[in-house]
Design a protein around this motif. Sequence first.
Motif, PDB file in Angstrom:
ATOM      1  N   VAL A  81      49.194  -9.160  71.291  1.00 13.44           N
ATOM      2  CA  VAL A  81      48.045  -8.652  70.555  1.00 13.44           C
ATOM      3  C   VAL A  81      48.214  -7.172  70.260  1.00 13.44           C
ATOM      4  N   ASP A  82      47.794  -6.751  69.071  1.00 13.91           N
ATOM      5  CA  ASP A  82      47.804  -5.336  68.722  1.00 13.91           C
ATOM      6  C   ASP A  82      46.637  -4.664  69.439  1.00 13.91           C
ATOM      7  N   LEU A  83      46.933  -3.833  70.408  1.00 13.39           N
ATOM      8  CA  LEU A  83      45.886  -3.228  71.234  1.00 13.39           C
ATOM      9  C   LEU A  83      44.989  -2.293  70.450  1.00 13.39           C
ATOM     10  N   GLU A  84      45.479  -1.765  69.325  1.00 10.32           N
ATOM     11  CA  GLU A  84      44.624  -0.916  68.502  1.00 10.32           C
ATOM     12  C   GLU A  84      43.461  -1.715  67.932  1.00 10.32           C
ATOM     13  N   GLU A  85      43.725  -2.967  67.554  1.00  7.09           N
ATOM     14  CA  GLU A  85      42.649  -3.810  67.035  1.00  7.09           C
ATOM     15  C   GLU A  85      41.825  -4.400  68.168  1.00  7.09           C
ATOM     16  N   PHE A  86      42.506  -4.895  69.211  1.00  5.83           N
ATOM     17  CA  PHE A  86      41.796  -5.530  70.316  1.00  5.83           C
ATOM     18  C   PHE A  86      40.946  -4.529  71.085  1.00  5.83           C
ATOM     19  N   GLY A  87      41.361  -3.250  71.078  1.00  4.50           N
ATOM     20  CA  GLY A  87      40.609  -2.236  71.809  1.00  4.50           C
ATOM     21  C   GLY A  87      39.192  -2.049  71.307  1.00  4.50           C
ATOM     22  N   SER A  88      38.953  -2.412  70.054  1.00  8.17           N
ATOM     23  CA  SER A  88      37.607  -2.284  69.495  1.00  8.17           C
ATOM     24  C   SER A  88      36.705  -3.440  69.894  1.00  8.17           C
ATOM     25  N   VAL A  89      37.281  -4.469  70.518  1.00  6.20           N
ATOM     26  CA  VAL A  89      36.507  -5.620  70.982  1.00  6.20           C
ATOM     27  C   VAL A  89      36.091  -5.348  72.422  1.00  6.20           C
ATOM     28  N   THR A  90      34.823  -5.039  72.635  1.00  6.63           N
ATOM     29  CA  THR A  90      34.368  -4.595  73.956  1.00  6.63           C
ATOM     30  C   THR A  90      33.407  -5.554  74.635  1.00  6.63           C
ATOM     31  N   GLU A  91      32.664  -6.350  73.891  1.00  5.23           N
ATOM     32  CA  GLU A  91      31.699  -7.264  74.482  1.00  5.23           C
ATOM     33  C   GLU A  91      32.406  -8.510  75.022  1.00  5.23           C
ATOM     34  N   THR A  92      31.926  -9.023  76.153  1.00  3.65           N
ATOM     35  CA  THR A  92      32.573 -10.162  76.791  1.00  3.65           C
ATOM     36  C   THR A  92      32.651 -11.375  75.878  1.00  3.65           C
ATOM     37  N   LEU A  93      31.558 -11.743  75.243  1.00  8.70           N
ATOM     38  CA  LEU A  93      31.559 -12.910  74.367  1.00  8.70           C
ATOM     39  C   LEU A  93      32.423 -12.677  73.135  1.00  8.70           C
ATOM     40  N   GLU A  94      32.474 -11.427  72.673  1.00 10.39           N
ATOM     41  CA  GLU A  94      33.312 -11.107  71.524  1.00 10.39           C
ATOM     42  C   GLU A  94      34.793 -11.248  71.892  1.00 10.39           C
ATOM     43  N   ARG A  95      35.147 -10.837  73.115  1.00 15.73           N
ATOM     44  CA  ARG A  95      36.531 -10.990  73.565  1.00 15.73           C
ATOM     45  C   ARG A  95      36.916 -12.466  73.642  1.00 15.73           C
ATOM     46  N   ARG A  96      36.008 -13.266  74.183  1.00 17.74           N
ATOM     47  CA  ARG A  96      36.283 -14.705  74.256  1.00 17.74           C
ATOM     48  C   ARG A  96      36.443 -15.291  72.858  1.00 17.74           C
ATOM     49  N   ALA A  97      35.578 -14.874  71.932  1.00 14.65           N
ATOM     50  CA  ALA A  97      35.646 -15.387  70.569  1.00 14.65           C
ATOM     51  C   ALA A  97      36.935 -14.958  69.885  1.00 14.65           C
ATOM     52  N   PHE A  98      37.414 -13.748  70.181  1.00 12.56           N
ATOM     53  CA  PHE A  98      38.663 -13.280  69.585  1.00 12.56           C
ATOM     54  C   PHE A  98      39.820 -14.200  69.969  1.00 12.56           C
ATOM     55  N   LEU A  99      39.852 -14.609  71.237  1.00 12.83           N
ATOM     56  CA  LEU A  99      40.879 -15.542  71.675  1.00 12.83           C
ATOM     57  C   LEU A  99      40.664 -16.925  71.063  1.00 12.83           C
ATOM     58  N   ALA A 100      39.471 -17.451  71.212  1.00 15.67           N
ATOM     59  CA  ALA A 100      39.194 -18.834  70.805  1.00 15.67           C
ATOM     60  C   ALA A 100      39.257 -19.020  69.292  1.00 15.67           C
ATOM     61  N   ASP A 101      38.730 -18.053  68.548  1.00 15.44           N
ATOM     62  CA  ASP A 101      38.617 -18.221  67.100  1.00 15.44           C
ATOM     63  C   ASP A 101      39.794 -17.659  66.326  1.00 15.44           C
ATOM     64  N   ASP A 102      40.500 -16.683  66.895  1.00 12.69           N
ATOM     65  CA  ASP A 102      41.596 -16.038  66.170  1.00 12.69           C
ATOM     66  C   ASP A 102      42.961 -16.346  66.795  1.00 12.69           C
ATOM     67  N   VAL A 103      43.180 -15.914  68.034  1.00 10.23           N
ATOM     68  CA  VAL A 103      44.488 -16.075  68.675  1.00 10.23           C
ATOM     69  C   VAL A 103      44.856 -17.547  68.810  1.00 10.23           C
ATOM     70  N   HIS A 104      43.925 -18.364  69.250  1.00 11.93           N
ATOM     71  CA  HIS A 104      44.224 -19.775  69.509  1.00 11.93           C
ATOM     72  C   HIS A 104      44.351 -20.606  68.240  1.00 11.93           C
ATOM     73  N   GLU A 105      44.052 -20.023  67.088  1.00  8.36           N
ATOM     74  CA  GLU A 105      44.151 -20.770  65.837  1.00  8.36           C
ATOM     75  C   GLU A 105      45.591 -21.201  65.558  1.00  8.36           C
TER      76      GLU A 105
END
Length: 277
Positions: A81-105
């Motif tokens: 993961v590009d930490l520059e983009e992921f670093g802006s994801v701070t909320e717990t549910l948002e982090r989970r959604a980033f994995l489930a909806d984007d990375v896991h696609e």
Amino acid sequence: MSTTSPAATSDPATAPTEDAPVLYEVVSGVATLTLHRPHRRNAFTRAMLAAWADAIRRAASDPEVTVLLITGAGKGFCAGVDLEEFGSVTETLERRAFLADDVHEVARALEHFEKPYIAAINGDAIGAGMDMALMADIRLIADTARLSQGYVRVGLVPGDGGAHMLPRIVGEQRALELMWTGRFVGGAEAVELGIALELYPAEDLLPAARELAQQLAAGPPIAVRTIKRLTRIARTQSLEAHLVHAAAEQAVIQSTRDSAEAVTAFREKRTPVFEGR
């Protein structure tokens, strides 16, 4: 002859331009997907993940594509993961959604991809980048490449299927050691552990991967896809259930034009020409 699908030409996320995060090209039945953020060692962003999954689905639906080959531009395969983009994801549910909806696609797209998927690991594959490499059916690796389940070094756990795939490849004991330490595995060790099939000098890797891809592309496409399907489903089947399933698949395969052509070509001592029907 090289071709690019109309969708790839019109989609800036996948069109073969210098600014695209993913390049996609089809040559003689082989689609090559190149991760294209070399300045970040191909660390992925949402845009890259979307283009990556789209390219997999495109290859799956294109009857002209029989094999998909993935590699990275520049010196890295995928730094995760590009930490520059992921670093802006701070909320717990948002982090989970980033994995489930984007990375896991990408993983979900590959779960339904029945054609051969070959990875030419040209450089470092770290964290989720290593997980992405493990998703390939066959992995070839450069002698300059390194792999690492680096999550633990930043206090995280494998988030993209590593704990599911790695034990099936190297065994649970070795997988735990690699995940717990996050140490780097060089190309030669990757082959020794069974993570990669073959080791090549960096300059020979992509030509070797393309040669293998072309060899598979020349095979009977229905049988090739069915072999992959049988191998995957066997993970959760008893032997008895698998034999019943294999018998049913074989009966269907034997009624195809590909099977008839293979038998005729064998008798005539010539190279078969398959239609994929």
